[in-house]
Design a protein around this motif. Structure first.
Motif, short mmCIF file in Angstrom:
data_model
loop_
_atom_site.label_atom_id
_atom_site.label_comp_id
_atom_site.label_asym_id
_atom_site.label_seq_id
_atom_site.Cartn_x
_atom_site.Cartn_y
_atom_site.Cartn_z
N TRP A 138 0.82 -1.21 0.00
CA TRP A 138 0.00 0.00 0.00
C TRP A 138 0.85 1.26 0.00
CZ3 TRP A 138 -4.79 -0.76 -1.34
CH2 TRP A 138 -5.38 -2.00 -1.08
N ARG A 139 2.09 1.15 0.44
CA ARG A 139 3.00 2.31 0.39
C ARG A 139 3.31 2.70 -1.06
NH1 ARG A 139 8.17 0.81 3.81
NH2 ARG A 139 8.70 2.91 3.10
N HIS A 140 3.06 1.78 -1.99
CA HIS A 140 3.38 2.00 -3.40
C HIS A 140 2.11 2.14 -4.24
CE1 HIS A 140 7.64 0.88 -2.67
NE2 HIS A 140 7.11 0.08 -1.77
N CYS A 141 0.97 2.39 -3.60
CA CYS A 141 -0.30 2.46 -4.32
C CYS A 141 -0.82 3.89 -4.43
CB CYS A 141 -1.37 1.61 -3.61
SG CYS A 141 -1.11 -0.18 -3.76
N MET A 142 -1.51 4.14 -5.53
CA MET A 142 -2.20 5.41 -5.75
C MET A 142 -3.52 5.12 -6.44
SD MET A 142 -1.05 8.70 -8.10
CE MET A 142 0.54 8.80 -7.29
N VAL A 143 -4.58 5.80 -6.04
CA VAL A 143 -5.88 5.65 -6.68
C VAL A 143 -5.94 6.56 -7.90
CG1 VAL A 143 -8.37 6.04 -6.45
CG2 VAL A 143 -7.09 4.98 -4.58
N VAL A 144 -6.37 6.00 -9.03
CA VAL A 144 -6.60 6.80 -10.24
C VAL A 144 -8.07 6.68 -10.61
CG1 VAL A 144 -6.22 6.91 -12.72
CG2 VAL A 144 -4.27 6.76 -11.18
N PHE A 145 -8.75 7.81 -10.62
CA PHE A 145 -10.15 7.85 -11.00
C PHE A 145 -10.24 8.01 -12.52
CE2 PHE A 145 -10.17 9.63 -6.64
CZ PHE A 145 -11.01 8.70 -6.04
N THR A 146 -10.87 7.05 -13.17
CA THR A 146 -11.06 7.12 -14.62
C THR A 146 -12.46 7.63 -14.95
OG1 THR A 146 -11.63 4.76 -14.57
CG2 THR A 146 -9.38 5.34 -15.21
N TRP A 147 -12.68 7.92 -16.23
CA TRP A 147 -13.92 8.52 -16.70
C TRP A 147 -14.14 9.86 -15.98
CZ3 TRP A 147 -13.97 5.73 -20.65
CH2 TRP A 147 -13.86 4.34 -20.60
N GLY A 148 -13.05 10.64 -15.89
CA GLY A 148 -13.10 11.92 -15.17
C GLY A 148 -14.07 12.92 -15.74
N HIS A 149 -14.48 12.74 -17.01
CA HIS A 149 -15.43 13.67 -17.60
C HIS A 149 -16.80 13.61 -16.92
CE1 HIS A 149 -15.77 9.82 -19.59
NE2 HIS A 149 -16.96 10.14 -20.07
N TRP A 150 -17.07 12.52 -16.19
CA TRP A 150 -18.34 12.41 -15.47
C TRP A 150 -18.42 13.39 -14.30
CZ3 TRP A 150 -22.58 8.74 -15.65
CH2 TRP A 150 -22.58 7.98 -16.82
N LEU A 151 -17.28 13.92 -13.89
CA LEU A 151 -17.28 14.89 -12.81
C LEU A 151 -17.83 16.24 -13.25
CD1 LEU A 151 -13.81 14.24 -11.13
CD2 LEU A 151 -16.05 13.82 -10.10
N SER A 152 -17.77 16.49 -14.56
CA SER A 152 -18.11 17.81 -15.12
C SER A 152 -17.23 18.85 -14.43
CB SER A 152 -19.60 18.11 -14.94
OG SER A 152 -20.37 17.16 -15.66
N ASP A 153 -17.83 19.82 -13.76
CA ASP A 153 -17.06 20.86 -13.07
C ASP A 153 -16.93 20.58 -11.57
OD1 ASP A 153 -16.69 22.31 -15.44
OD2 ASP A 153 -18.63 23.32 -15.20
N LEU A 154 -17.36 19.40 -11.15
CA LEU A 154 -17.31 19.06 -9.73
C LEU A 154 -15.89 18.68 -9.33
CD1 LEU A 154 -19.06 18.42 -7.13
CD2 LEU A 154 -18.99 16.03 -7.91
N PRO A 155 -15.31 19.30 -8.30
CA PRO A 155 -13.98 18.91 -7.82
C PRO A 155 -14.00 17.45 -7.36
CG PRO A 155 -14.60 21.04 -6.91
CD PRO A 155 -15.83 20.48 -7.56
N VAL A 156 -12.93 16.73 -7.61
CA VAL A 156 -12.88 15.32 -7.24
C VAL A 156 -13.00 15.16 -5.73
CG1 VAL A 156 -10.34 15.21 -7.07
CG2 VAL A 156 -11.66 13.14 -7.59
N GLU A 157 -12.56 16.15 -4.96
CA GLU A 157 -12.67 16.07 -3.50
C GLU A 157 -14.13 16.01 -3.07
OE1 GLU A 157 -8.73 17.34 -4.59
OE2 GLU A 157 -10.70 18.17 -5.14
N ASN A 158 -15.01 16.72 -3.77
CA ASN A 158 -16.44 16.65 -3.47
C ASN A 158 -16.97 15.24 -3.72
OD1 ASN A 158 -15.89 19.41 -3.38
ND2 ASN A 158 -17.89 19.98 -4.21
#
Length: 232
Positions: A138-158
């Motif tokens: 887990w020290r070598h892991c990072m989450v990548v969110f795909t299909w980012g266009h579904w966020l529109s203008d919403l910040p990923v933190e939201n």
């Protein structure tokens, strides 16, 4: 592709001349995680076939921003299946992915599609899939969110706050490292450059890459020390 050439001079001066990346992710009812598409975005070329399910781990490499980048795509499993119902071959392929980019990956990108909710079953399945690589993975892991266009203008933190504790727990296991890839910005080099910088910062913090042998030795050493302390 012109954007890649425009930025490459900035990256050539960085001491990290190679990045080794393993993509991990599941699928649900025909909804793909976007692992292969993420690999194509990272390498800036359609080197992974997105028209079919990835049946076995496969590695592709390309020079990006003056660095040799190796990306390993792995088979996706059904999110709703527990580990014991995931085909054994898929489990073996995921575990063996580390050997396709010797001496080991700098990062495991855990691919989470934004177009579906992340549940407790998803978290449990992912933790079980990663378990054979030891807890230190887990020290070598990072989450990548795909299909980012579904966020529109919403910040990923939201989006992270809205999804709730399961996704937040996964992010905590990954040191709160995450990134968003937008397939509608395929030729936008900035999103890839930012991802690389996050990976490089993580590698500096970890002082190197993940190697199965060394991590297993560290795990056994830790367990031996715990046993000695209990006996004392």
């Amino acid at each position: 592709m012109a954007a890649y050439a425009h930025i490459s001079k900035l990256a050539q001066s960085h001491p990290a001349t190679e990045l080794r990346i393993v993509l991990i992710g599941g699928r649900l009812n025909g909804s793909l995680s976007g692992k292969s598409s993420a690999g194509n975005i990272i390498l800036g070329q359609n080197v992974f076939d997105t028209s079919r399910r990835t049946a076995q781990s496969e590695a592709r490499q390309k020079e990006v921003f003056g660095r040799r980048v190796i990306v390993v795509d792995t088979p996706g499993w059904w999110w709703i299946w527990p580990k014991e119902e995931t085909p054994k071959l898929d489990q073996i392929e995921i575990q063996n992915s580390v050997h396709l980019c010797p001496p080991g990956p700098h990062v495991f990108l855990l691919v989470i599609p934004i177009l579906r909710s992340f549940t407790e079953k998803d978290l449990n399945a992912l933790v079980e899939i990663m378990k054979p690589l030891t807890e230190r993975v887990w020290r070598h892991c990072m989450v990548v969110f795909t299909w980012g266009h579904w966020l529109s203008d919403l910040p990923v933190e939201n989006y992270i706050v809205r999804e709730g504790k399961e996704l937040q727990e996964l992010l905590e296991k990954c040191g709160n490292r995450y990134h968003v890839l937008n397939p509608n910005r395929y030729s936008d080099a900035v999103q890839v450059k930012e991802l690389f910088q996050k990976i490089i910062n993580m590698v500096k913090q970890n002082k190197g890459c993940f190697t199965a042998e060394s991590e297993q030795k560290k795990e056994w050493s830790r367990r031996e020390q715990e046993l000695v302390e209990r006996m004392m």
